[in-house]
Design a protein around this motif. Structure first.
Motif, short mmCIF file in Angstrom:
data_model
loop_
_atom_site.label_atom_id
_atom_site.label_comp_id
_atom_site.label_asym_id
_atom_site.label_seq_id
_atom_site.Cartn_x
_atom_site.Cartn_y
_atom_site.Cartn_z
N GLU A 263 0.84 -1.20 0.00
CA GLU A 263 0.00 0.00 0.00
C GLU A 263 0.88 1.25 0.00
O GLU A 263 1.82 1.36 0.79
CB GLU A 263 -0.89 0.01 1.24
CG GLU A 263 -1.87 1.17 1.28
CD GLU A 263 -2.74 1.13 2.53
OE1 GLU A 263 -3.96 1.27 2.41
OE2 GLU A 263 -2.18 0.93 3.63
N PRO A 264 0.61 2.21 -0.90
CA PRO A 264 1.43 3.43 -0.96
C PRO A 264 1.14 4.35 0.22
O PRO A 264 0.05 4.35 0.77
CB PRO A 264 1.01 4.08 -2.28
CG PRO A 264 -0.41 3.63 -2.47
CD PRO A 264 -0.46 2.23 -1.92
N ILE A 265 2.15 5.14 0.59
CA ILE A 265 2.00 6.14 1.64
C ILE A 265 2.49 7.47 1.10
O ILE A 265 3.65 7.56 0.67
CB ILE A 265 2.80 5.75 2.90
CG1 ILE A 265 2.29 4.42 3.46
CG2 ILE A 265 2.68 6.85 3.98
CD1 ILE A 265 3.13 3.92 4.62
N PRO A 266 1.63 8.51 1.04
CA PRO A 266 0.24 8.55 1.51
C PRO A 266 -0.68 7.79 0.57
O PRO A 266 -0.45 7.74 -0.64
CB PRO A 266 -0.08 10.05 1.51
CG PRO A 266 0.79 10.61 0.43
CD PRO A 266 2.06 9.82 0.48
N ASN A 267 -1.72 7.24 1.14
CA ASN A 267 -2.64 6.41 0.36
C ASN A 267 -3.77 7.25 -0.22
O ASN A 267 -4.95 7.00 0.04
CB ASN A 267 -3.19 5.29 1.24
CG ASN A 267 -4.02 4.30 0.43
OD1 ASN A 267 -3.92 4.25 -0.79
ND2 ASN A 267 -4.84 3.53 1.12
N SER A 268 -3.41 8.26 -1.03
CA SER A 268 -4.44 9.07 -1.69
C SER A 268 -4.96 8.30 -2.89
O SER A 268 -4.31 7.39 -3.40
CB SER A 268 -3.85 10.40 -2.13
OG SER A 268 -2.84 10.21 -3.10
N GLU A 269 -6.14 8.69 -3.37
CA GLU A 269 -6.74 7.98 -4.51
C GLU A 269 -5.84 8.06 -5.74
O GLU A 269 -5.67 7.08 -6.47
CB GLU A 269 -8.11 8.59 -4.82
CG GLU A 269 -8.82 7.89 -5.98
CD GLU A 269 -10.18 8.49 -6.27
OE1 GLU A 269 -10.81 8.09 -7.28
OE2 GLU A 269 -10.63 9.36 -5.50
N ALA B 245 -2.36 -6.39 -7.41
CA ALA B 245 -3.28 -5.29 -7.10
C ALA B 245 -3.80 -5.42 -5.69
O ALA B 245 -3.93 -4.42 -4.96
CB ALA B 245 -4.43 -5.27 -8.10
N ALA B 246 -4.08 -6.65 -5.25
CA ALA B 246 -4.58 -6.88 -3.89
C ALA B 246 -3.50 -6.61 -2.84
O ALA B 246 -3.83 -6.38 -1.67
CB ALA B 246 -5.07 -8.32 -3.76
N MET B 247 -2.23 -6.64 -3.25
CA MET B 247 -1.16 -6.31 -2.32
C MET B 247 -1.11 -4.81 -2.02
O MET B 247 -0.60 -4.39 -0.99
CB MET B 247 0.19 -6.76 -2.89
CG MET B 247 0.35 -8.26 -3.01
SD MET B 247 1.94 -8.74 -3.76
CE MET B 247 1.78 -10.53 -3.79
N ALA B 248 -1.63 -4.01 -2.97
CA ALA B 248 -1.58 -2.55 -2.81
C ALA B 248 -2.92 -1.95 -2.42
O ALA B 248 -2.96 -0.89 -1.79
CB ALA B 248 -1.10 -1.92 -4.12
N ASP B 249 -4.02 -2.61 -2.77
CA ASP B 249 -5.36 -2.04 -2.59
C ASP B 249 -6.19 -2.96 -1.70
O ASP B 249 -6.56 -4.08 -2.11
CB ASP B 249 -6.02 -1.86 -3.96
CG ASP B 249 -7.31 -1.07 -3.88
OD1 ASP B 249 -7.82 -0.85 -2.77
OD2 ASP B 249 -7.81 -0.66 -4.95
N SER B 250 -6.49 -2.50 -0.50
CA SER B 250 -7.23 -3.34 0.46
C SER B 250 -8.71 -3.48 0.11
O SER B 250 -9.41 -4.26 0.76
CB SER B 250 -7.09 -2.76 1.87
OG SER B 250 -7.62 -1.44 1.92
N SER B 251 -9.19 -2.75 -0.89
CA SER B 251 -10.60 -2.87 -1.29
C SER B 251 -10.84 -4.09 -2.17
O SER B 251 -11.98 -4.44 -2.46
CB SER B 251 -11.06 -1.61 -2.04
OG SER B 251 -10.40 -1.50 -3.30
N ILE B 252 -9.75 -4.76 -2.59
CA ILE B 252 -9.86 -5.92 -3.46
C ILE B 252 -9.98 -7.19 -2.62
O ILE B 252 -9.23 -7.39 -1.66
CB ILE B 252 -8.64 -6.04 -4.39
CG1 ILE B 252 -8.57 -4.83 -5.32
CG2 ILE B 252 -8.69 -7.32 -5.21
CD1 ILE B 252 -7.33 -4.80 -6.19
N SER B 253 -10.93 -8.04 -2.99
CA SER B 253 -11.07 -9.34 -2.32
C SER B 253 -10.93 -10.44 -3.36
O SER B 253 -11.43 -10.32 -4.48
CB SER B 253 -12.42 -9.45 -1.61
OG SER B 253 -13.48 -9.39 -2.55
#
Length: 292
Positions: free
Chosen positions: A120-126, A151-159
């Protein structure tokens, strides 16, 4: 007598064949610190050296908790752009920006009990997340990896059913990565990778870090660069409010010089960017003395 001559010629043929058997040259580059301009500088000279000597393989050992996105992207471009076959080897961890480094190679191996993910990137802006996710997915597609997993490694909205639930970042163990066919194999050592890739007579060349790599790497550390910038700005402020060139001005000059030196030497920024920054400082100084 004839049989003796034939036997002798046959033995000489075998010996000659062994004498001229080509060794495969493998250059080993270890990315085992914070991902920054110093790592980029080190990787560049390692790849250049391997290309100059017509190496057969570049093995990239990855053991990092991550770092700067811009440096990771530049490192990835270097790996993808080389004409030499590449293989990555995660021998402990490849977290955050380390994910991009690992999936950029042609072949991908992990040591037992290693991990990869949590990117996940920091800051996690859109905007940042969208760019970083697209970069990971594009690289994965190019090297034959599953783009949904990265993609799931970077975006927690992915299941992903049976892999990761929504609201959690994906982090894979070695066995899980192998089960999902995310990696090409499990290796206990570099020798296992060479065997897997079909290299029998390997001549290893370990790429050592030069003094400039260590210096640029130290200057580029997130904490160090922040300290340099803070000290430089404080020095400039002190210099503006006190007459004559004093300690404040020297601190400011040294701080900014060191901050930009690492980026310029590694190629992650240009002298034009530095000139624009200097121009900005000059204009601010003029504003102090001539408000309006």
């Amino acid at each position: 007598m004839k049989k003796i001559i034939i036997t002798f010629l046959f033995i000489m043929f075998l010996l000659q064949g062994n004498a001229f058997a080509a060794n495969e040259t493998v250059y080993v580059i270890s990315l085992d610190s914070e991902v920054n301009a110093g790592m980029l500088n080190y990787l560049k000279h390692g790849i250049n050296e391997a290309e100059s000597n017509n190496a057969d393989l570049i093995l990239i050992q990855v053991d990092t908790l991550g770092g700067r996105i811009d440096s990771a992207e530049a490192i990835s471009r270097e790996i993808l752009g080389t004409r030499i076959r590449t293989a990555s080897f995660v021998n402990t961890k490849a977290e955050s920006a380390g994910v991009l480094l690992s999936i950029s190679a042609d072949d991908f191996y992990m040591a037992p009990a290693s991990t990869i993910g949590s990117a996940e990137p920091i800051p996690n802006s859109e905007k940042t997340l969208s760019y970083w996710r697209a970069l990971l997915e594009t690289t994965a597609e190019r090297t034959g990896r599953d783009p949904q997993l990265v993609a799931a490694m970077a975006d927690s909205s992915i299941s992903i059913d049976g892999v990761v639930d929504e609201g959690r970042l994906l982090n894979l163990t070695t066995n899980k990565a192998m089960e999902l066919e995310f990696i090409d194999g499990i290796a206990n050592s570099r020798a296992d990778i060479y065997t897997s890739l079909g290299y029998e007579n390997v001549n290893e060349v370990i790429v050592s870090k030069r003094t400039s790599d260590h210096i640029i790497g130290f200057i580029s550390f997130a904490v160090v660069s922040q300290i340099l910038l803070t000290a430089a700005f404080i020095g400039i402020v002190i210099e503006v409010i006190t007459p004559g060139l004093g300690i404040g001005g020297l601190i400011g000059i040294v701080g900014f010089a060191l901050f930009f030196a690492g980026s310029i030497l590694s190629g992650s920024t240009t002298t034009f960017a530095v000139l624009i920054f200097v121009l900005g400082i000059v204009l601010l100084t003029i504003e102090v003395f001539i408000p309006g």
